[in-house]
Structure formats: C-alpha cells, structure tokens
Motif scaffolding. Structure first.
Motif, PDB file in Angstrom:
ATOM      1  N   LEU A  51       0.829  -1.208   0.000  1.00  0.00           N
ATOM      2  CA  LEU A  51       0.000   0.000   0.000  1.00  0.00           C
ATOM      3  C   LEU A  51       0.860   1.253   0.000  1.00  0.00           C
ATOM      4  N   ARG A  78       0.447 -10.306  -1.790  1.00  0.00           N
ATOM      5  CA  ARG A  78      -0.859 -10.176  -1.136  1.00  0.00           C
ATOM      6  C   ARG A  78      -1.546 -11.533  -0.980  1.00  0.00           C
ATOM      7  N   PHE A  85      -6.791  -4.328   9.769  1.00  0.00           N
ATOM      8  CA  PHE A  85      -6.608  -2.916  10.090  1.00  0.00           C
ATOM      9  C   PHE A  85      -7.256  -2.555  11.429  1.00  0.00           C
ATOM     10  N   ASN A  89     -12.178  -1.928   8.466  1.00  0.00           N
ATOM     11  CA  ASN A  89     -12.300  -1.735   7.017  1.00  0.00           C
ATOM     12  C   ASN A  89     -13.138  -2.803   6.336  1.00  0.00           C
ATOM     13  N   PHE A  91     -16.288  -4.358   4.250  1.00  0.00           N
ATOM     14  CA  PHE A  91     -17.133  -3.846   3.184  1.00  0.00           C
ATOM     15  C   PHE A  91     -18.540  -3.673   3.755  1.00  0.00           C
ATOM     16  N   ASN A  93     -21.336  -2.891   2.512  1.00  0.00           N
ATOM     17  CA  ASN A  93     -22.498  -3.344   1.750  1.00  0.00           C
ATOM     18  C   ASN A  93     -22.617  -4.861   1.700  1.00  0.00           C
ATOM     19  N   VAL A 107     -11.684 -13.023  -6.392  1.00  0.00           N
ATOM     20  CA  VAL A 107     -10.288 -12.798  -6.744  1.00  0.00           C
ATOM     21  C   VAL A 107      -9.629 -14.112  -7.133  1.00  0.00           C
ATOM     22  N   LEU A 155      -8.053 -16.228   2.682  1.00  0.00           N
ATOM     23  CA  LEU A 155      -7.166 -16.486   1.546  1.00  0.00           C
ATOM     24  C   LEU A 155      -5.994 -17.386   1.944  1.00  0.00           C
TER      25      LEU A 155
ATOM     26  N   THR B 119     -10.591   3.534   3.270  1.00  0.00           N
ATOM     27  CA  THR B 119     -10.196   2.352   4.025  1.00  0.00           C
ATOM     28  C   THR B 119     -10.722   1.060   3.391  1.00  0.00           C
ATOM     29  N   GLU B 120     -11.939   1.115   2.842  1.00  0.00           N
ATOM     30  CA  GLU B 120     -12.474  -0.085   2.200  1.00  0.00           C
ATOM     31  C   GLU B 120     -11.682  -0.417   0.939  1.00  0.00           C
ATOM     32  N   ASP B 122      -8.488   0.228   0.548  1.00  0.00           N
ATOM     33  CA  ASP B 122      -7.243  -0.380   1.030  1.00  0.00           C
ATOM     34  C   ASP B 122      -7.454  -1.864   1.289  1.00  0.00           C
ATOM     35  N   ALA B 123      -8.551  -2.175   1.982  1.00  0.00           N
ATOM     36  CA  ALA B 123      -8.838  -3.570   2.290  1.00  0.00           C
ATOM     37  C   ALA B 123      -8.986  -4.366   0.999  1.00  0.00           C
ATOM     38  N   ALA B 124      -9.723  -3.801   0.037  1.00  0.00           N
ATOM     39  CA  ALA B 124      -9.931  -4.499  -1.228  1.00  0.00           C
ATOM     40  C   ALA B 124      -8.598  -4.733  -1.934  1.00  0.00           C
ATOM     41  N   ALA B 125      -7.743  -3.703  -1.930  1.00  0.00           N
ATOM     42  CA  ALA B 125      -6.442  -3.828  -2.596  1.00  0.00           C
ATOM     43  C   ALA B 125      -5.622  -4.947  -1.970  1.00  0.00           C
ATOM     44  N   THR B 126      -5.575  -4.980  -0.628  1.00  0.00           N
ATOM     45  CA  THR B 126      -4.730  -5.996   0.005  1.00  0.00           C
ATOM     46  C   THR B 126      -5.312  -7.396  -0.123  1.00  0.00           C
ATOM     47  N   LEU B 127      -6.614  -7.482  -0.442  1.00  0.00           N
ATOM     48  CA  LEU B 127      -7.193  -8.806  -0.683  1.00  0.00           C
ATOM     49  C   LEU B 127      -6.994  -9.223  -2.136  1.00  0.00           C
ATOM     50  N   GLY B 128      -6.354  -8.352  -2.922  1.00  0.00           N
ATOM     51  CA  GLY B 128      -6.025  -8.719  -4.294  1.00  0.00           C
ATOM     52  C   GLY B 128      -7.035  -8.291  -5.341  1.00  0.00           C
ATOM     53  N   PHE B 129      -8.015  -7.472  -4.979  1.00  0.00           N
ATOM     54  CA  PHE B 129      -8.998  -7.008  -5.961  1.00  0.00           C
ATOM     55  C   PHE B 129      -8.302  -6.261  -7.088  1.00  0.00           C
ATOM     56  N   GLN B 133     -12.644  -4.775 -10.137  1.00  0.00           N
ATOM     57  CA  GLN B 133     -13.372  -5.436  -9.042  1.00  0.00           C
ATOM     58  C   GLN B 133     -13.655  -4.468  -7.903  1.00  0.00           C
ATOM     59  N   TYR B 137     -17.402  -4.013  -6.825  1.00  0.00           N
ATOM     60  CA  TYR B 137     -17.857  -4.557  -5.542  1.00  0.00           C
ATOM     61  C   TYR B 137     -17.824  -3.556  -4.393  1.00  0.00           C
ATOM     62  N   VAL B 138     -17.043  -2.486  -4.537  1.00  0.00           N
ATOM     63  CA  VAL B 138     -16.941  -1.537  -3.425  1.00  0.00           C
ATOM     64  C   VAL B 138     -17.499  -0.153  -3.783  1.00  0.00           C
ATOM     65  N   PRO B 141     -21.540  -0.143  -5.314  1.00  0.00           N
ATOM     66  CA  PRO B 141     -22.553  -0.379  -4.271  1.00  0.00           C
ATOM     67  C   PRO B 141     -22.609   0.757  -3.263  1.00  0.00           C
ATOM     68  N   LYS B 145     -25.824   3.114  -2.665  1.00  0.00           N
ATOM     69  CA  LYS B 145     -26.422   3.172  -1.347  1.00  0.00           C
ATOM     70  C   LYS B 145     -26.515   4.589  -0.806  1.00  0.00           C
TER      71      LYS B 145
END
Ligand SMILES: Nc1ncnc2c1ncn2[C@@H]1O[C@H](COP(=O)(O)OP(=O)(O)OP(=O)(O)O)[C@@H](O)[C@H]1O
Ligand SMILES: [Mg+2]
Lengths: 244, 224
Positions: A51, A78, A85, A89, A91, A93, A107, A155, B119-120, B122-129, B133, B137-138, B141, B145
């Motif tokens: 990051l 990753r 965090f 953080n 999601f 939704n 993924v 994962l 922050t969401e 960041d989370a998506a990036a570190t999960l490999g999105f 995506q 997905y982030v 939505p 909303k």
C-alpha cells in the motif's frame, strides 16, 4: 528466513517516515512492533502489503526479493500476507459471510461450495457462528474486528499482519479479539503484530521491536525489552506505557 | 355553498387524463435518465477534471440551480429560435427538465464520489482485488447506497415538476386537465381527479423506490 526486511525506507510524498528498517520473521514466529504514535509501525505493515511503495531496501519472502513496482509481484505478496486494520475496514455493503467469502470467490475464483463452507467455518472459529447474515453496521466493534480477522484468513495467508486491531475497541471487547489471536497463535500462525496491549505482546511474542521516529531502536525477547531495556528511548516508552 | 358536484360529466375523461399522467411520467423518467448521465459526467469532471472544465461545470450548475425551471424552458422555447435552433414544446420542456435535473444531480452525485471510504479500498487492494473489481464490488454499491435516497427524492420532485409543461401546451396531465376544464368548466372535479392522479403517481413511485431500495441496498428512502 521466511520474511526478511532489509534496510527498508519509505515515506509519503517525499517525507521519509521509515529509515533503514531491518528485521525478519521465521515461520510460526510472532514478532511485535511497539513504539510511540507516529513512529512508523503502520507504515511498515503497509509497505509489506504494497500500500506504500518502498523507496529503498529489500523485502524478501522465502529468500526471494519482492519487486514492489511489479503488479504481479505485489499480487503474489498479497496472496501470502494478509493484513487486519485498526478500523476493521469491512465492506459495509456485504454481510459478514460475504465479507469473508468475496476474495476467495471473486479474486481467486475458488469453487463456491468450498468457499462458503470455509467462510462459515472461519466465522464459527472467531465465535460468530450466529452472525453470518449480519451487516457490519449491525455488529459491535469487537465482532466486526473478528469478521475482519476471518476475512484475512480466508485467503489462507502464510503471515498475518495485525495493525492495532484492538485500539478502536471498548475495553470489554478487547479480550474477545485477543482470545481469537491467541487461538491462531496456538495453531502456529506466523504473525507480525502492532499493538499497545503490552501484556498481550509480552505473552505471545517471541521477539519485540521497539520503533521510534522511523527506525528500529531496540530488538529483543519481550522479557528483556520490557524489564531491562538497553536504550534510553525504549526505557522511556516502556515506563510510560506500563504506568497505565 | 350551492355548488353541486357533477362527477358524471368528468368520469368519461378519466382515460384521457390517465394518458396525460403517462406523458408526465415519461417526461420525468427521460428527464431523470438524461439528467443522471449529465450529472455523472459533470460530477466526474468536478472530481477529476482539469481546472477549466471544472469551472465550466460550476457555471452550468450555478446557472441551473439558481434560476427557475420555468425561465429556463422559456429561454429554450422562445430564446433559442433567435439562434436558429427550433425545438417543439415537448422537446423544449424535456431538454429544460433534463438540464435542470443534470445540475441538481451533479451536486448529489459529487457528494457520493467524495464519500467513498479510502479504508475499504485499502482492504480491497490488500485482498487482491483488481481495479475493476474494486469499482464493481466496493465503489458502485457504495455510491448506489449513499445516493439512493437523495436521487429517489429528486425523482419524485421531478414527477410533480412536469406540470410546468402545460404552460407550453404539452398535453400531459395538467395540460389535459386544462383542456377538459375548457369544455365543461367542472374545475373542482377535474382538478381533484388530476391531483388524485399526481398523488397516485408519486406514491406509486415512492413505494416502488422504497421497496426496491430496501431490497437492493437495505436502505429506506422517504415515502412521504
Ligand atoms: N497517508 C499519509 N500521508 C502522509 N503522512 C502520513 C500518512 N500516514 C502516516 N503518515 C506519517 O507517517 C508517520 C508514521 O506514521 P504511522 O502511521 O506509520 O505511525 P504509527 O507508528 O503507526 O502510529 P500510530 O501508533 O499512531 O498508529 C507519521 O509521522 C505520520 O504522520
Ligand atoms: Mg498506526
């Protein structure tokens, strides 16, 4: 060495906040990073997961250096390092179950039946067996943080990076989250932990690194670092934090 | 009070009025759809565009949100022919409603762009999105909303606002009510029926938007 960090420097927009940071982790080891606010603990973790781009130094996994300028290499890292965090953080939704399942499903493209069964099992392990369908805003902070831990585990990472995962929580919720981490520790999970919970750090870590102003100042087993710090700055920090 | 209701004289016109209601709905729907596209482009420009383009969007938004819709349509209908552009009354009304909506929807959508949580991502990036995506997905939505309730409310306002078309001779609900009134002067009955139809339209729209929002994004838009 399983994960090694050598001479790492990094910063934000030209300001260096990490200077020549080096340490390493063995498989199954738990290492903690402590230090005052702003000392760069989070930045170390954010560098590891790509990051924050490293400006100098070498980060290696299983002996091979990671090229953080290559997307494919970052994706590879990753896959193996997962971060949790401070602010969870999640999601917003998605339900707890979907938060955990989305990365393996979308993924990784792993088979749905397997992913769902696995996600449910993970939520059960962190004590949220009855909250599969709950959305983050319907969960307490401690519950959200446990969902975040389950999501990070989904994962099947080799290393878990925890960034002050209890410091946004009310005191009575801290225990449930720390117990979850104790469970992982007992199962041999490799972890790099940033925490202000000194009793917990002392209990689970095999080594503690004390950071100040972007540098690692002192390293040692917890008993040594807490009871007989060698440097002035570590001594100051430890006495200040243990007084609380 | 010696006015005797003569509903019998107007009930025969109900299908004709209902047809007008459909035209009102059509104007609102197309105006909203075009306004959404204009608003999305302008909001994206304001968020990521070059300075000159941002200025242009600002000028557009402040012009259309600070002048009455009626004046805007007057300008399109009576002013543009001087510049050699001729719109018939329906077109002028639709363009006016769309541009007006575009300005308001720019502001609404911009608020959504600003509120996506770093922050969401960041989370998506570190999960490999992947980037796509993350958007799918982030970001989307989240936008749906947060924007759903203000957008739904604006749509309701627009449905009622279409009655302005009558002034330009477009035979939507109000226009047709005026026509019927000119035949038999049963004003009370005619305009009660028209009002009833407007209420039905907005309640139907609110209720369907409410249920849709609740089902799709777990959010409650305003019904009344
Ligand atoms: N996104 C950012 N942009 C600019 N500077 C940043 C950013 N994030 C952190 N910093 C700066 O980098 C330095 C290190 O921050 P970091 O978050 O790594 O510290 P930390 O040890 O995790 O502190 P804390 O215990 O408060 O979480 C600080 O001086 C901070 O102000
Ligand atoms: Mg931090």
């Amino acid at each position: 060495m399983f994960l090694s960090i050598d001479g790492l420097s990094a910063g934000y927009g030209g300001t260096r906040v990490l200077e020549d940071v080096s340490f390493s982790l063995e498989r199954g080891e738990i290492v903690s990073l402590i230090g005052p606010s702003g000392s760069g603990k989070s930045t170390v973790l954010r560098c590891l997961v790509g990051l924050v781009p490293p400006e100098a130094g070498r980060i290696a996994l299983d002996g091979s250096a990671v090229d953080y300028t290559s997307r494919a290499a970052v994706r590879g890292v990753r896959d193996r390092l997962a971060i949790v965090f401070q602010q969870y953080n999640l999601f917003q939704n998605m339900t707890a179950l979907d938060n955990v399942a989305i990365a393996p499903l979308k993924v990784k493209g792993w088979p749905k039946a397997e992913v769902m069964a696995d996600a449910k099992r993970l939520l059960d392990t962190v004590g949220l067996g009855d909250k599969h369908g709950a959305y983050p805003d319907q969960l307490s902070g401690g519950q959200q943080q446990r969902v975040a831990i389950a999501r990070a585990l989904a994962l099947k990472p080799d290393v878990l990076l925890l960034d002050e995962i209890t410091s946004a929580l009310d005191p009575e919720l801290v225990t449930e989250v720390l117990d979850t981490i104790r469970g992982l520790a007992a199962n041999g999970m490799t972890m790099l932990v940033v925490s202000h919970e000194m009793a917990f750090v002392r209990e689970v870590s095999s080594r503690v690194l004390f950071m100040d102003r972007g540098r690692v100042i002192e390293t040692g087993p917890p008993a040594e670092l807490f009871d007989a710090p060698r440097t002035e700055r570590a001594r100051d920090f430890v006495t200040k934090i243990l007084r609380h | 009070m010696n006015y005797t209701f003569q509903w019998g004289q107007v009930t025969g016109h109900i299908p004709y009025l209902a047809g007008g209601a459909m035209i009102a709905l059509q104007l609102a729907f197309f105006g909203f759809a075009i306004g959404m596209v204009v608003g999305a482009l302008c909001a994206a420009t304001k968020a990521y565009g070059p300075k000159a383009a941002r200025r242009l969007v600002d000028a557009y938004v402040s012009f259309f949100t600070n002048t009455p819709l009626l004046v805007q349509i007057f300008f399109l209908y009576y002013g543009l022919p001087d510049a050699g552009i001729f719109l018939d009354s329906y077109q002028a009304v639709l363009v006016g409603i769309s541009l007006n909506a575009g300005a308001y929807l720019t502001e609404i959508q911009r608020a959504g762009f600003m509120s996506v949580r770093r922050t969401e991502l960041d989370a998506a990036a570190t999960l490999g999105f992947s980037r796509l995506q993350m958007i799918r997905y982030v970001v989307v939505p989240h936008l749906l909303k947060t924007l759903y309730a203000p957008l739904a409310n604006h749509y309701i306002v627009m449905v009622l606002g279409t009655s302005i078309a009558a002034i330009f001779g477009v035979e939507e609900l109000t226009g047709r009510a005026l026509n019927v009134n000119a035949i038999n002067f049963r004003s009370f009955e005619i305009f009660s029926i028209a009002a009833g139809m407007y209420i039905t339209l907005t309640i139907a729209a609110s209720a369907s938007l409410y249920w849709f929002g609740l089902y799709a994004f777990r959010i409650k838009a305003k019904v009344f």
